[in-house]
Design a protein around this motif. Structure first.
Motif: not given
Length: 185
Positions: A10, A162, A166-167, A169-170
């Motif tokens: 992350e 996941n 998420k990143y 999409e960011e």
């Protein structure tokens, strides 16, 4: 509590996204931004120095930047540095400040900027996916060495996927925001 591998993943992905965000801020849009001048260096007593370290840069009106060097003898150096840059702007030196007027960009210019933003974001996505690939390889090695179980490997793979989603999409959201900013009239 997060697994150290997930935490490390992350952190790396967050750094990549932040780096892309910073790069997008430097991309020219229709409106002026002091961030556009961050890469331009001025010869300050023989040392290449960023403009924002030798002058105050302010946005005025709708389409201009005012650059006020802290030392008057830097006016010409700042002006030359801007002319030598790839911004394509013509600085106006009035003896006290330098004014940069940004012309209204054409639709063609805006489309080029959107394309460049898309390329920048795509590089960010590639970086995020490379981080995923690197971490998944680490997981396989840990499983092979018997340091984690197969169940743990699957769980961590899912968590990492996941995070990747998420990143990515960011990054897509960053692009959409930048595209909207560029295409505004």
């Amino acid at each position: 509590m997060k697994d150290p591998i997930v935490k490390k993943t992350e952190e790396k992905m967050k750094k990549s996204v932040n780096s892309i965000d910073e790069e997008l801020k430097k991309l020219r849009t229709g409106r002026p931004s002091p961030a556009l001048l961050e890469e331009i260096k001025v010869d300050y007593y023989g040392v290449p120095t960023p403009i924002n370290q030798v002058a105050t840069v302010n946005v005025t009106e709708e389409r201009s930047l005012i650059i006020k060097p802290w030392e008057k003898n830097l006016l010409n150096a700042v002006e030359k540095a801007i002319q030598a840059s790839d911004l394509g702007l013509n600085p106006m030196n009035d003896g006290n400040v330098i004014r940069l007027v940004f012309p209204t960009p054409t639709t063609e210019q805006r489309q080029k900027w959107v394309k460049k933003a898309k390329d920048i974001v795509e590089h960010g996505k590639i970086a995020v996916r490379n981080i995923r690939r690197e971490i998944l390889k680490e997981l396989k090695d840990l499983k092979k060495n018997g340091e984690i179980s197969e169940d743990d490997e699957r769980r961590l793979e899912k968590e990492i996927q996941n995070l990747t989603d998420k990143y990515v999409e960011e990054l897509d959201k960053l692009f959409e925001r930048k595209e909207k900013e560029i295409m505004e009239f």
